[in-house]
Design an enzyme around this catalytic site. Structure first.
Site, PDB file in Angstrom:
ATOM      1  CD  GLU A 179      -1.508  -2.515   1.369  1.00 55.12           C
ATOM      2  OE1 GLU A 179      -0.388  -2.667   1.908  1.00 55.12           O
ATOM      3  OE2 GLU A 179      -2.211  -3.463   1.005  1.00 55.12           O
ATOM      4  CG  PHE A 217      -5.783  -4.503   4.299  1.00 52.73           C
ATOM      5  CD1 PHE A 217      -5.444  -5.018   5.550  1.00 52.73           C
ATOM      6  CD2 PHE A 217      -6.702  -5.197   3.531  1.00 52.73           C
ATOM      7  CE1 PHE A 217      -6.011  -6.193   6.012  1.00 52.73           C
ATOM      8  CE2 PHE A 217      -7.271  -6.381   3.998  1.00 52.73           C
ATOM      9  CZ  PHE A 217      -6.926  -6.879   5.245  1.00 52.73           C
ATOM     10  CG  HIS A 243     -11.496  -7.887   6.120  1.00 55.00           C
ATOM     11  ND1 HIS A 243     -10.490  -8.447   6.878  1.00 55.00           N
ATOM     12  CD2 HIS A 243     -11.236  -8.244   4.842  1.00 55.00           C
ATOM     13  CE1 HIS A 243      -9.669  -9.124   6.086  1.00 55.00           C
ATOM     14  NE2 HIS A 243     -10.102  -9.014   4.848  1.00 55.00           N
TER      15      HIS A 243
HETATM   16  C1  LIG Z   1      -1.648  -5.010   4.123  1.00 56.65           C
HETATM   17  C2  LIG Z   1      -2.664  -5.835   3.425  1.00 56.65           C
HETATM   18  N1  LIG Z   1      -3.038  -5.491   2.176  1.00 56.65           N
HETATM   19  C3  LIG Z   1      -3.977  -6.197   1.517  1.00 56.65           C
HETATM   20  C4  LIG Z   1      -4.560  -7.281   2.098  1.00 56.65           C
HETATM   21  C5  LIG Z   1      -5.640  -8.067   1.370  1.00 56.65           C
HETATM   22  N2  LIG Z   1      -5.141  -9.409   1.046  1.00 56.65           N
HETATM   23  C6  LIG Z   1      -5.411 -10.465   1.834  1.00 56.65           C
HETATM   24  S1  LIG Z   1      -4.623 -11.820   1.344  1.00 56.65           S
HETATM   25  C7  LIG Z   1      -3.919 -11.039   0.020  1.00 56.65           C
HETATM   26  C8  LIG Z   1      -3.005 -11.796  -0.872  1.00 56.65           C
HETATM   27  C9  LIG Z   1      -1.851 -12.391  -0.109  1.00 56.65           C
HETATM   28  O1  LIG Z   1      -1.037 -13.137  -0.953  1.00 56.65           O
HETATM   29  P1  LIG Z   1       0.198 -13.931  -0.421  1.00 56.65           P
HETATM   30  O2  LIG Z   1       1.038 -13.079   0.455  1.00 56.65           O
HETATM   31  O3  LIG Z   1       0.860 -14.537  -1.594  1.00 56.65           O
HETATM   32  O4  LIG Z   1      -0.408 -15.059   0.512  1.00 56.65           O
HETATM   33  P2  LIG Z   1      -1.491 -16.177   0.156  1.00 56.65           P
HETATM   34  O5  LIG Z   1      -2.848 -15.580   0.437  1.00 56.65           O
HETATM   35  O6  LIG Z   1      -1.318 -16.564  -1.260  1.00 56.65           O
HETATM   36  O7  LIG Z   1      -1.232 -17.296   1.094  1.00 56.65           O
HETATM   37  C10 LIG Z   1      -4.328  -9.698  -0.022  1.00 56.65           C
HETATM   38  C11 LIG Z   1      -3.957  -8.743  -1.045  1.00 56.65           C
HETATM   39  C12 LIG Z   1      -4.140  -7.612   3.406  1.00 56.65           C
HETATM   40  N3  LIG Z   1      -4.671  -8.668   4.068  1.00 56.65           N
HETATM   41  N4  LIG Z   1      -3.204  -6.890   4.041  1.00 56.65           N
END
Ligand SMILES: Cc1ncc(C[n+]2csc(CCOP(=O)(O)OP(=O)(O)O)c2C)c(N)n1
Lengths: 404, 323
Positions: free
Chosen positions: B60, B86, B129
């Site tokens: 972000e 977030f 959320h």
């Molecule tokens: C700071 C933040 N930004 C956005 C989100 C929304 N979000 C939740 S999971 C995710 C993707 C995460 O991907 P990754 O780190 O590859 O982990 P995975 O879910 O694939 O295990 C996002 C963008 C969040 N939880 N926290």
């Protein structure tokens, strides 16, 4: 300077071929980069962990569909990465999970029902992180990597912690594999989980810097499941995860994340390095998230079914199953062994379902009580106001609690 | 005149901006192919391409920090933060850089950046959320903070926010995303004006974003009981249109302010202070606040009662009228 061509990066990719100790067909192989003695692990026990973890996941998805959970992030496809990493831990090690480490939670001995409360909306935590050295789930991407680093800083400052010196760093980096149970009580290490998407957050990069410059006993275990919701890994980086470690000055190791043996061996080695003063390691478990991101996500909007099929053929459970069958390692009567595990999984799922429904409803005073160590006078007033409001609703609607 | 949802209206507004101004571009996580987790940017990447609708890395600070640089280069970035909880990794960029750039550059450099944030509670989500961070931003000089309550406002206000030469925090009440309404095409109210959405003579009820609908319902019920409640939708939290509020309070003599965000140091406190400064002698009762409590958002099973709703608003109306 010329731009890096696709060819060069493909070459780099080759060099970083994930280490594999168990092929998708279930054949045990060796890799000089990660010496490993299969006699060091209890394969049938690993298999049981994976079956029960997958069952936990399937059951939680079903509960979400039935409206018992608001949301569920599935680990389907990532069982080998999680069980492999977790079974390398000692009880005294501390774990910092994301929100998807249900398999790690299982291995830590956390009551699986307590994982469900967060997703059911009855709690924001659900367990004491110190009970089994497993931190609360962290939903904000990347944040836990810094907590892990701070915890590791605490360990090295403890009077009982290991003395970290340049000499011990050099010695430890020479250590390749370690036995399952070390002879002496070991200093704790820290295992932090993260996703491939999390590598793009500034905080994760700060964590790497702190961990390396202070040579801290922390292992970063990145499950590169190749997707961050709809973003493929190519949105985050043009080089493999493990290769990014070099720029920070910590070793990066890339393993086949669907191979429980490779994940276990790599994590065991990295934890040993950490606890003997050798500093941090970044492990990349190259795997695949077989379900949508969460039950709220629709993966068909952004990825191809061909890719999903390709990864189904690399399933982590199937390959260990094949190996156990081929080697008879489970038992001479292995079919009875598998049937036993299936039966156990069935009972486990039924119990989980019942205990999910029975999770206690939170008391309305809960948020007020836990905002500060002692409730402030203002919060006491607000809690009284809230209770009066709830009582007035009861009056309007009767004891059934139905809102007018 | 078309009927659409609030999310659809923002989508239409973004589409309109992308079509009419080549300097507009969208940045955010999962906004391209997926169309955002709330589908607010659905179809825009397909129609405008990946250089106008950019799926960003997961960071972000990166989204807002690059928007600052893009703005210096003449672009008008519209950032999407996936969920309210977030936005905090980007707060350094928002408060220290984005908000202060015009001032730091002696007025030479504008920051026409919009940061869209789905915000507020009421959808039964897990932690982070459901948050109501408006006061943090409204307390920051240099930022404009607005929120919409209807599809018509959503369509017009997103266009006005993008056209603004100042940074705008655009708060989208996520529990109203699926609310349907008409987008009229009539001339839009100025971005920073409050709107009187229901007239009345006994009491002024001020709300914004997600609570405009319950405020109207409160006024309707109070009306059945013989009390005439005027409802004002603030729309803009920074700057605040105190003129509209003040004119109303001078007529009704009573004021209740409501928001989901926690009470202390919130928007309600600011409005109460201004009204007592300027309309003290017109007041027939103390200004009352109906707000979220001073705790983090609770687990979702407690959320419905924790959030202010019609019952608590009606109780406040009664208390005010009893004076
Ligand atoms: C700071 C933040 N930004 C956005 C989100 C929304 N979000 C939740 S999971 C995710 C993707 C995460 O991907 P990754 O780190 O590859 O982990 P995975 O879910 O694939 O295990 C996002 C963008 C969040 N939880 N926290």
């Amino acid at each position: 300077m010329p731009r890096t061509s696709a060819k060069t990066s493909a070459k780099t990719n080759d060099r970083q071929d994930p280490i594999q100790l168990l092929t998708p067909q279930g054949e045990a192989v060796s890799d000089a980069r990660l010496p490993f003695d299969p006699a060091d692990v209890d394969l049938p026990a690993l298999y049981r962990d994976m079956v029960l973890t997958r069952r936990l996941d399937t059951e939680a998805i079903a509960l979400q569909r039935q409206g018992e959970l608001g949301l569920w992030p599935s680990l389907f496809g990532q069982e080998a990465a999680q069980i492999g990493a977790a079974r390398a831990l000692l009880p005294s090690d501390m774990v910092f999970p994301t929100y998807r480490e249900h398999g790690v939670a299982w291995c830590r001995g956390l009551d699986p029902a307590s994982l469900l409360g967060l997703f059911r909306g009855t709690t924001l935590g659900g367990w004491d992180p110190r009970d089994v050295n497993f931190n609360l789930y962290t939903l904000v991407i990347g944040a836990q990597t810094l907590h892990a680093v701070g915890y590791a800083m605490g360990i090295v400052r403890d009077p009982v912690g290991p003395a970290v010196s340049a000499a011990s760093t050099a010695a430890a980096s020479a250590v390749l594999a370690t036995p399952a149970t070390p002879a002496a009580p070991a200093a704790p290490a820290v295992l932090a989980f993260l996703g491939d998407g999390a590598l793009s957050e500034g905080e994760t990069n700060e964590a790497f810097i702190w961990a390396t410059t202070q040579s801290l006993p922390v292992v970063f275990f990145c499950q590169n499941n190749q997707w961050a919701i709809s973003a493929p890994y190519s949105v985050q980086s043009t080089v493999p995860v493990a290769q990014r470690a070099a720029g920070f000055g910590l070793p990066g190791i890339r393993v086949d994340g669907n191979d429980v043996l490779a994940c276990l061996a790599a994590t065991r080695r990295a934890l040993h390095t950490a606890r003997t003063g050798g500093g941090p390691t970044l492990i990349e478990a190259f795997t695949y998230r077989r379900n949508a991101h969460t039950t709220a996500d629709d993966a068909s909007r952004y990825r191809e079914t061909a890719e999903e099929k390709e990864w189904a053929a690399k399933d982590p459970l199937a390959r260990l199953h094949a190996h156990l069958v081929a080697t008879g390692a489970a038992d001479s009567a292995y079919s009875a062994y598998f049937a036993e595990i299936e039966a156990e999984a069935q009972t486990f799922a039924e119990g989980l379902r019942a205990r999910c429904r029975a999770l206690p409803e939170p008391d309305p005073s809960l948020p007020f009580e836990h905002t500060y160590a002692e409730m402030t006078p203002e919060l006491s007033r607000q809690l009284a106001e809230h209770r009066a409001h709830l009582a007035s609703l009861q009056e309007i609607s009767g004891p059934s609690g139905e809102r007018a | 005149m078309t009927t659409t949802t609030l999310a659809g209206a923002i989508n239409d507004g973004l589409r309109h901006a992308l079509t009419t101004d080549p300097a507009v571009l969208l940045l955010g996580e999962d906004i391209g192919r997926l169309g955002g987790v709330f589908r607010v940017t659905d179809g825009l990447c397909a129609d405008f391409g990946t250089s106008r609708v950019v799926d960003t890395p997961l960071g972000e600070a990166g989204i807002v920090g690059t928007a600052v640089g893009l703005a210096m280069r003449g672009y008008r970035p519209v950032c999407e933060i996936q969920f309210d909880g977030f936005v905090y990794p980007a707060v350094n960029q928002i408060i220290s850089q984005l908000a202060k750039y015009r001032h730091r550059s002696g007025g030479r450099i504008a920051m026409p950046v919009v940061i869209r944030i789905p915000y507020g509670g009421g959808i039964g989500s897990i932690e982070h959320h459901s948050e109501s961070p408006e006061a943090y931003f409204a307390h920051t000089p240099g930022l404009k903070v607005v929120t919409c309550a209807t599809p018509d406002d959503a369509f017009n206000m997103i266009g006005q926010a993008i056209a603004s030469d100042d940074p705008v925090i655009f708060l989208e009440p996520k529990r109203r995303y699926w609310t349907k309404g008409e987008v009229s095409g009539a001339p839009a109210l100025d971005l920073h004006r409050a709107r009187t959405v229901r007239t009345g003579s006994d009491l002024t009820l001020v709300a914004y974003g997600p609570l405009v609908a319950p405020a109207l319902e409160t006024a309707r019920i109070a009306g059945e009981e013989g009390h005439s409640v005027e409802v004002i939708d603030l729309r803009s939290l920074a700057p605040l249109d105190t003129d509209t509020v003040m004119a109303s309070v001078l007529r009704t003599g009573r004021l209740v302010v409501t928001h989901e965000a926690s009470r202390t140091h919130g928007i309600g406190a600011e409005i109460a202070a201004r009204v007592q400064e300027e309309a003290f002698y017109a007041l027939e009762a103390p200004v009352l606040r109906v707000t979220g409590y001073d705790t983090p958002y609770p687990p979702s099973r407690l959320e419905e009662d924790w959030l202010p709703g019609v019952d608590r608003m009606l109780a406040a109306v009664d208390r005010s009228l009893a004076h």
